[in-house]
Design a protein around this motif. Structure first.
Motif: not given
Length: 436
Positions: A160-184
């Motif tokens: 069960m994945i409860f994901q942050p920042a689907e609406e897009g991370p704040p300017a200058g930050e990473e987030g959402g599904a791409p960052l979850m993937v990046k963090e393994g």
């Protein structure tokens, strides 16, 4: 609601057994409706912006731990992952829900309406679950609870994945599904399939909608800076006007969709949302900035449109004697097509008909909005299915009610039951569960 011939044909092609009611799923959900509704109202009253879902993540993690899941927190800032290992061998399934709210001040008269505040782009703003992520989170926790109750006889494993920042991370930050993937997030879990859902005012409560292939568009952001030469507004011939060049780029780019795309195949949408140039009415400025978005449902058409946009911008700027800096697309600001695997979609459709009835399972219209959900499946080359859950009360017109992202966006709480039953049945059937 009018049903398309394709919807009717799809439902009629299902076997009689697939159309049979499944009281076990209904009973499992019914026993949890009070808790699901309570969680949803709590989350709705306390929304949090992207990458700031601290309280929400705590609610989710606490519930998953109570249910016996192996819980990981702090993924992509505030993401929460829970893994349930069934008592029997079987496939691995991912179920994803998004958690973030929007910088929108709520205007719906509810006893649990949001009065929350947050900071967005350096300003204090109201915060609201104006896109229904509170519904997604609560329903998915309901599914998690039902699956946990079946753990001994459940085949396979569920993440069960409860994901942050689907609406897009704040300017200058990473987030959402791409960052979850990046963090393994999938380092030790290779899914065989991924499921997601989204509540929307496009459909009435009690219904779900899906389609094979592209169900939501890709989204690419672009940015252009047109460089001219500043001069007095009374003598424009002594300079190079980036505003006129930029305006010409905007208008010429409209021919990309109308004259270069095969719109018999799939739609493409090109929008310029920002045109920023000049400081004073009587000065031709040095530069002008243009920003916008491109949406498509076909990968090849997406690539062609982006290439054509670069070509048009460069040549039109040159024709005016201007130069141009291009970010087409802006790196790390894109979502791929949300693509439903056709074979898996047919299986999920049968599951949804089983639990909801054939008249409640519709063929979805394509939606030109985008999602970062497909980033998850693409990262592990696994098929996915994403479906819509109707949230508009049955006595209201879906074409006139406030849409997602509106301060007046309203979800009939019957959508909680529909979404939970639909996701639970689809998950049980994919895992191969049969009641003992």
């Amino acid at each position: 609601m009018r049903h398309s011939p394709l919807a009717v044909a799809l439902c009629l092609s299902l076997s009689t057994s697939a159309m049979a009611a499944e009281p076990a799923t209904t009973a499992l959900v019914e026993a949890r409706m009070e808790q699901i509704t309570s969680i949803r109202r709590d989350l709705h009253e306390h929304p949090e912006l992207s990458n700031r879902e601290i309280r929400t993540a705590k609610v989710v993690a606490t519930e998953l731990k109570r249910l016996g899941y192996e819980v990981s927190t702090g993924i992509a800032h505030t993401g929460v992952v829970g893994i349930l290992k069934g008592g029997k061998p079987g496939p691995k399934l991912v179920i994803r829900a998004d958690m973030d709210g929007l910088p929108v001040t709520e205007e719906v008269d509810l006893p649990f309406a949001s009065k929350a505040k947050g900071e967005y782009q350096g300003k204090e703003v109201g915060v609201m679950h104006a896109c229904g992520h509170d519904v997604h989170t609560a329903s998915t926790l309901g599914v998690a609870s039902a699956l946990a109750s079946l753990q001994k006889d459940l085949p396979g494993e569920v993440m069960m994945i409860f994901q942050p920042a689907e609406e897009g991370p704040p300017a200058g930050e990473e987030g959402g599904a791409p960052l979850m993937v990046k963090e393994g997030v999938f380092k030790n879990f290779k899914p065989d399939a991924l499921f997601g859902m989204h509540v929307t005012s496009m459909y009435h409560v009690g219904t779900v909608a899906l389609r094979p292939g592209g169900i939501m568009a890709s989204s690419d952001t672009f940015r252009m800076v047109v460089h001219g030469r500043q001069t007095h507004g009374a003598t424009p011939w002594k300079g190079i006007d980036p505003i006129v060049a930029g305006a010409d780029i905007v208008m010429s780019a409209q021919s990309i969709v109308s004259r270069r795309m095969d719109i018999n195949k799939d739609p493409v949408v090109l929008t310029f949302g920002i045109f920023d140039g000049g400081q004073r009415f009587n000065i031709v400025p040095d530069s002008a900035t243009l920003q916008g978005t491109l949406r498509a449902f076909d990968v090849g058409m997406r690539d062609q449109a982006l290439a054509d946009l670069r070509l048009v911008a460069e040549h039109v700027a040159a024709a005016h004697g201007a130069t141009i800096d291009l970010e087409v697309p802006v790196e790390d600001a894109a979502n791929p097509v949300n693509y439903n695997d056709p074979a898996l979609t047919a299986d999920v459709t049968a599951s949804l008909v089983k639990v909801l009835g054939k008249d409640s399972v519709l063929v979805a219209d394509r939606w030109t909005a985008s999602e970062d959900f497909p980033q998850l499946g693409i990262s592990v080359s696994a098929p996915s299915v994403y479906f819509f859950v109707g949230g508009t009360p049955k006595d209201q017109d879906t074409s006139t009610v406030p849409f997602n992202h509106s301060p007046r966006f309203f979800v009939d709480e019957g959508a909680l039951r529909t979404g939970t039953e639909a996701m639970l049945q689809a998950s049980l059937d994919f895992l191969g569960y049969s009641a003992p």
